[in-house]
Design a protein around this motif. Structure first.
Motif, PDB file in Angstrom:
ATOM      1  N   ALA A  37      -6.307   1.279   9.311  1.00 44.09           N
ATOM      2  CA  ALA A  37      -6.362  -0.038   8.368  1.00 44.09           C
ATOM      3  C   ALA A  37      -5.387  -0.765   8.559  1.00 44.09           C
ATOM      4  O   ALA A  37      -5.292  -1.799   7.828  1.00 44.09           O
ATOM      5  CB  ALA A  37      -6.836   0.328   6.884  1.00 44.09           C
ATOM      6  N   GLY A  38      -4.429  -0.818   9.615  1.00 39.66           N
ATOM      7  CA  GLY A  38      -3.395  -1.681   9.924  1.00 39.66           C
ATOM      8  C   GLY A  38      -3.725  -2.557  10.962  1.00 39.66           C
ATOM      9  O   GLY A  38      -4.885  -2.653  11.407  1.00 39.66           O
ATOM     10  N   SER A  39      -2.871  -3.156  11.566  1.00 36.85           N
ATOM     11  CA  SER A  39      -3.031  -4.141  12.746  1.00 36.85           C
ATOM     12  C   SER A  39      -1.483  -4.147  13.422  1.00 36.85           C
ATOM     13  O   SER A  39      -0.403  -3.637  12.864  1.00 36.85           O
ATOM     14  CB  SER A  39      -3.612  -5.342  12.419  1.00 36.85           C
ATOM     15  N   SER A  40      -1.618  -4.737  14.445  1.00 34.62           N
ATOM     16  CA  SER A  40      -0.279  -4.873  15.445  1.00 34.62           C
ATOM     17  C   SER A  40       0.582  -5.630  14.734  1.00 34.62           C
ATOM     18  O   SER A  40       1.791  -5.668  14.799  1.00 34.62           O
ATOM     19  CB  SER A  40      -0.611  -5.636  16.601  1.00 34.62           C
ATOM     20  N   ARG A  41       0.264  -6.671  13.654  1.00 37.68           N
ATOM     21  CA  ARG A  41       1.021  -7.408  12.657  1.00 37.68           C
ATOM     22  C   ARG A  41       2.180  -6.695  12.090  1.00 37.68           C
ATOM     23  O   ARG A  41       3.447  -7.395  11.878  1.00 37.68           O
ATOM     24  CB  ARG A  41       0.257  -8.381  12.008  1.00 37.68           C
ATOM     25  N   HIS A  64     -10.106  -2.644  14.186  1.00 39.78           N
ATOM     26  CA  HIS A  64      -8.926  -3.122  13.438  1.00 39.78           C
ATOM     27  C   HIS A  64      -8.524  -4.402  14.073  1.00 39.78           C
ATOM     28  O   HIS A  64      -8.512  -4.748  15.088  1.00 39.78           O
ATOM     29  CB  HIS A  64      -7.407  -2.174  13.520  1.00 39.78           C
ATOM     30  N   GLY A  65      -7.623  -5.227  13.008  1.00 38.48           N
ATOM     31  CA  GLY A  65      -7.210  -6.613  13.486  1.00 38.48           C
ATOM     32  C   GLY A  65      -8.004  -7.571  14.121  1.00 38.48           C
ATOM     33  O   GLY A  65      -9.258  -7.751  13.507  1.00 38.48           O
ATOM     34  N   ARG A  66      -7.773  -8.009  15.277  1.00 37.13           N
ATOM     35  CA  ARG A  66      -8.618  -8.889  15.904  1.00 37.13           C
ATOM     36  C   ARG A  66      -9.248  -8.434  17.324  1.00 37.13           C
ATOM     37  O   ARG A  66      -9.927  -9.000  17.807  1.00 37.13           O
ATOM     38  CB  ARG A  66      -7.663 -10.114  16.292  1.00 37.13           C
ATOM     39  N   SER A  67      -9.216  -7.130  17.037  1.00 38.28           N
ATOM     40  CA  SER A  67     -10.091  -6.397  18.148  1.00 38.28           C
ATOM     41  C   SER A  67     -11.577  -6.235  17.453  1.00 38.28           C
ATOM     42  O   SER A  67     -11.765  -6.516  16.543  1.00 38.28           O
ATOM     43  CB  SER A  67      -9.668  -5.023  18.715  1.00 38.28           C
ATOM     44  N   ASP A 173      -2.298  -9.790   6.514  1.00 36.43           N
ATOM     45  CA  ASP A 173      -3.130  -9.442   7.600  1.00 36.43           C
ATOM     46  C   ASP A 173      -4.552 -10.056   7.241  1.00 36.43           C
ATOM     47  O   ASP A 173      -5.327 -10.034   7.773  1.00 36.43           O
ATOM     48  CB  ASP A 173      -3.385  -8.130   8.040  1.00 36.43           C
ATOM     49  N   LEU A 174      -4.548 -10.238   6.035  1.00 35.22           N
ATOM     50  CA  LEU A 174      -6.119 -10.754   5.472  1.00 35.22           C
ATOM     51  C   LEU A 174      -6.637 -12.106   6.214  1.00 35.22           C
ATOM     52  O   LEU A 174      -5.776 -13.028   6.517  1.00 35.22           O
ATOM     53  CB  LEU A 174      -6.013 -11.174   3.995  1.00 35.22           C
ATOM     54  N   GLU A 175      -7.748 -12.033   6.564  1.00 37.15           N
ATOM     55  CA  GLU A 175      -8.530 -13.306   7.173  1.00 37.15           C
ATOM     56  C   GLU A 175      -9.193 -14.194   5.986  1.00 37.15           C
ATOM     57  O   GLU A 175      -9.912 -13.787   5.336  1.00 37.15           O
ATOM     58  CB  GLU A 175      -9.721 -12.623   8.114  1.00 37.15           C
ATOM     59  N   GLN A 176      -8.805 -15.377   6.427  1.00 37.12           N
ATOM     60  CA  GLN A 176      -9.266 -16.610   5.556  1.00 37.12           C
ATOM     61  C   GLN A 176     -10.566 -17.025   6.148  1.00 37.12           C
ATOM     62  O   GLN A 176     -10.896 -17.323   7.236  1.00 37.12           O
ATOM     63  CB  GLN A 176      -8.512 -17.830   5.510  1.00 37.12           C
ATOM     64  N   ARG A 177     -11.850 -16.789   5.142  1.00 37.56           N
ATOM     65  CA  ARG A 177     -12.924 -17.115   5.454  1.00 37.56           C
ATOM     66  C   ARG A 177     -13.335 -18.421   4.308  1.00 37.56           C
ATOM     67  O   ARG A 177     -12.667 -18.561   3.436  1.00 37.56           O
ATOM     68  CB  ARG A 177     -14.061 -15.989   5.560  1.00 37.56           C
ATOM     69  N   ARG A 184      -9.328  -7.131   7.695  1.00 41.79           N
ATOM     70  CA  ARG A 184      -9.809  -7.120   8.948  1.00 41.79           C
ATOM     71  C   ARG A 184     -10.225  -5.642   9.567  1.00 41.79           C
ATOM     72  O   ARG A 184      -9.892  -5.501  10.711  1.00 41.79           O
ATOM     73  CB  ARG A 184      -8.598  -7.638   9.843  1.00 41.79           C
ATOM     74  N   PHE A 185     -10.905  -5.275   8.617  1.00 39.51           N
ATOM     75  CA  PHE A 185     -11.676  -3.829   8.995  1.00 39.51           C
ATOM     76  C   PHE A 185     -12.848  -3.792   8.057  1.00 39.51           C
ATOM     77  O   PHE A 185     -12.884  -4.253   7.053  1.00 39.51           O
ATOM     78  CB  PHE A 185     -10.518  -2.668   8.776  1.00 39.51           C
ATOM     79  N   ASP A 186     -13.714  -2.681   8.332  1.00 39.01           N
ATOM     80  CA  ASP A 186     -14.891  -2.393   7.525  1.00 39.01           C
ATOM     81  C   ASP A 186     -14.721  -0.995   6.959  1.00 39.01           C
ATOM     82  O   ASP A 186     -14.097  -0.099   7.759  1.00 39.01           O
ATOM     83  CB  ASP A 186     -16.178  -2.704   8.225  1.00 39.01           C
ATOM     84  N   PRO A 187     -15.026  -0.953   5.701  1.00 44.59           N
ATOM     85  CA  PRO A 187     -14.670   0.429   5.207  1.00 44.59           C
ATOM     86  C   PRO A 187     -15.547   1.507   5.769  1.00 44.59           C
ATOM     87  O   PRO A 187     -14.929   2.965   6.172  1.00 44.59           O
ATOM     88  CB  PRO A 187     -15.100   0.419   3.768  1.00 44.59           C
ATOM     89  N   ASP A 188     -16.561   1.607   6.222  1.00 42.47           N
ATOM     90  CA  ASP A 188     -17.239   2.755   7.180  1.00 42.47           C
ATOM     91  C   ASP A 188     -16.848   2.825   8.223  1.00 42.47           C
ATOM     92  O   ASP A 188     -16.679   3.837   9.091  1.00 42.47           O
ATOM     93  CB  ASP A 188     -18.783   2.214   7.027  1.00 42.47           C
ATOM     94  N   ILE A 189     -16.302   2.064   9.083  1.00 40.49           N
ATOM     95  CA  ILE A 189     -15.662   2.099  10.361  1.00 40.49           C
ATOM     96  C   ILE A 189     -14.316   3.039  10.068  1.00 40.49           C
ATOM     97  O   ILE A 189     -14.036   3.738  10.949  1.00 40.49           O
ATOM     98  CB  ILE A 189     -15.361   0.466  11.064  1.00 40.49           C
ATOM     99  N   MET A 190     -13.595   2.578   9.022  1.00 47.77           N
ATOM    100  CA  MET A 190     -12.324   3.342   8.732  1.00 47.77           C
ATOM    101  C   MET A 190     -12.760   4.797   8.612  1.00 47.77           C
ATOM    102  O   MET A 190     -11.945   5.497   8.975  1.00 47.77           O
ATOM    103  CB  MET A 190     -11.555   2.728   7.772  1.00 47.77           C
TER     104      MET A 190
END
Length: 289
Positions: A37-41, A64-67, A173-177, A184-190
């Motif tokens: 649930a992290g990112s390169s940032r 994760h992140g922008r991948s 790291d939150l994404e503005q929509r 920048r992640f989905d719980p089920d993927i985590m």
């Protein structure tokens, strides 16, 4: 913490999955892998702390992140192949120093075991060979699914996430929509990507050939017995404990983290200078040759 280095996100594609990464600096290549649930940032201060002197790349691991947010394959093998692809892109013919935290450390360990030709040294922060239990995975999935997203604004997110170092990294790291702020992640993927991490990987750990440093937070997620078992299973492994820190010690005690990392990398590059470089004290349970 040091100022963030000027970086620009770059991408590469492997087997249909887009991988985002940042790279900066010159010198021997260091590759950084974040945790679940992290990112390169979150590794930007570490990138800055390693410069000048190193070329540092930080990868957004798949999911994760922008991948790619929802990759079809979340196996450990897929994560390892992503790292192999990045190393071969950035440092063809020259092994890199591979650094990871938590799930990223697990990925780094498996990469070093599978492709020893690509890894000059290995640094693992808060890692073991797999607990063999899946109880925590379901709990992690439920926790991430409980986030009341979208958050209205940064203060709304802060109120829910809290003021820990990890919460601050998530907040940054939150994404503005249009409807608000999203992770920048989905719980089920985590949850799905953590299931394979629970499988015991003692053979792979014991087969790692690269010089290796393992770091634990004083208040991290592993018991002293688990730490000692992991270290002693592979003779020659160095261990450093980071005081006053937990599982995210690279965020919680950055000065101790970057000092230990830089000093180990210096010794890994110049083995003959081990006696001249002041390594952090080795903790009880460290196995040396």
């Amino acid at each position: 913490m040091p100022r963030t280095p000027p970086t620009a996100a770059r991408t590469t594609v492997r087997a249909g999955t887009t991988l985002s990464f940042t790279v900066a600096g010159t010198g021997p290549t260091v590759v950084l892998l974040h945790g679940l649930a992290g990112s390169s940032r979150e590794f930007e201060p570490t990138m800055a702390g390693l410069m000048p002197g190193y070329r540092v790349a930080a990868l957004d691991q798949r999911g994760h992140g922008r991948s790619t947010r929802r990759p079809a394959d979340v196996s450990r093998e897929a994560y390892v192949l992503d790292v192999v692809a990045l190393i071969e892109l950035l440092s063809p013919g020259e092994p890199v120093h591979l650094v990871g935290q938590s799930m990223g450390a697990h990925t780094a360990m498996l990469t070093a075991a599978d492709r020893p030709d690509l890894v000059a040294s290995l640094v693992l922060l808060e890692c073991d060979a797999g607990p063999g239990e899946r109880d925590q995975v379901a709990g992690l999935g439920r926790y991430f699914a409980s986030w009341p997203v979208p958050f209205k604004d940064a203060q709304d997110a802060r109120t829910f996430l809290g003021d820990s170092a990890l919460a601050s990294a998530w907040l940054a790291d939150l994404e503005q929509r249009p409807d608000g702020l999203w992770p920048r992640f989905d719980p089920d993927i985590m949850a799905a990507c953590m299931v394979p991490v629970t499988a015991p990987r003692w053979h792979e750990w014991q087969s790692v050939a690269a010089p290796t440093l393992v770091l634990y937070g004083e208040h991290g997620m592993f018991t002293e017995r688990q730490k000692a078992e992991f270290i002693t299973a592979r003779p020659g492994t160095r261990r450093v404990d980071i005081p006053g820190a937990g599982h995210d010690a690279h965020l919680e005690n950055f000065p101790a983290w970057i000092r230990a990392l830089r000093e180990f990398l210096e010794c890994a590059q110049h083995p003959s200078r081990v006696g001249a470089v002041e390594l952090p004290p080795l903790a009880a349970g460290t196995a040396d040759p």
